[in-house]
Design an enzyme around this catalytic site. Structure first.
Site: not given
Length: 262
Positions: A127, A181, A101, A97-98, A152-153
């Site tokens: 991101h 998270d 970055k 998921h990241d 997801h944010h």
């Protein structure tokens, strides 16, 4: 008599044809299974490759992602409503998921010890979209993974980013990752902060229920079986992170050197 012989010959030929068709079918099935195993092996190698790239660039984020994947697996199991393929997609999405970055423009933002400026806050919000773009090759095997990662944010009340969607518009898998998270980020130590106790982290999740998080998922986290496993994952993570803080690898030492000057 001749008629009986003909019928016997016919039966023999029919049996041979059936046997031949069965062998062809089995051969096709075995080949399909081999190709499926090969595809799954290549899929695992691709996910490992992406995780290795993330680890090489940012080992702290990579360890965080692995814990988030473990937390989401536990919560998804208690949540229900996800098929086996959907659970597999959720795990891969949580692991990666990241990925966005790893973009160089986020390096100083991710590792800064100072309060982020408004410009930096706006920049880091890109991101999730970048993560989704990187994972496009996985979309065919994991339908919906780009939407999950890019969401997801997002927040339950629609105040999140990047699209400002809310409630059930947010994929269930993304809502699960969102809770895991934040929980992991709160409960793990960093150079600039100590770990938040699990009890306090649960209070923070409670405060965000109905606003940042799906309230049903927060309630499930606080249920006995999920909470016990999440606590175990958090405590093991704290031990691992503390060990890395005391014995950083070369990449972590280099990052720390840069972060100290930012």
């Amino acid at each position: 008599m001749a008629k009986l012989e003909i019928e016997k010959d016919t039966l023999t030929l029919t049996g041979a044809a059936v046997a031949s068709a069965t062998l062809v079918g089995l051969a096709w099935l075995m080949d399909a299974l081999r190709r499926d195993r090969w595809a799954r092996q290549m899929h695992r190698k691709l996910v490992d490759l992406l995780l290795n790239a993330l680890t090489a660039d940012d080992p702290v984020t990579a360890r965080h992602s692995r814990r988030v994947a473990d937390l989401t697996s536990v919560l998804a199991g208690a949540c229900g409503g996800l098929s086996r393929p959907e659970l597999a997609t959720l795990r891969v999405a949580a692991l990666l998921h990241d990925m966005g970055k790893i973009d160089d423009r986020f390096f100083l933002i991710v590792h800064s010890r100072k309060r982020l400026s408004e410009e930096q806050r706006a920049e880091i919000k890109h991101h999730p979209h970048l993560s989704a773009t990187i994972l496009q090759p996985l979309e065919e095997m994991h339908p919906g993974i780009q939407k999950i990662v890019s969401s997801h944010h997002e927040c339950w009340d629609g105040s999140g980013y990047p699209c400002g969607i809310g409630g059930h518009e947010i994929p269930l898998a993304a809502r699960i990752i969102a809770v895991a998270d934040v929980f992991d980020a709160m409960t793990q130590p960093r150079k600039y902060k100590g770990p938040m106790p699990v009890e306090e982290a649960l209070e923070k999740l409670d405060e965000g229920a109905g606003h940042q998080f799906d309230p049903r998922l927060v309630a499930l986290v606080e249920s006995g079986p999920v909470l016990a496993q999440w606590t175990q994952i958090a405590l093991q993570g704290q031990r691992d992170e503390q060990d890395h803080l005391e014995n950083p690898n070369p990449t972590e030492r280099a990052i720390e050197h840069v972060a100290a000057e930012v």
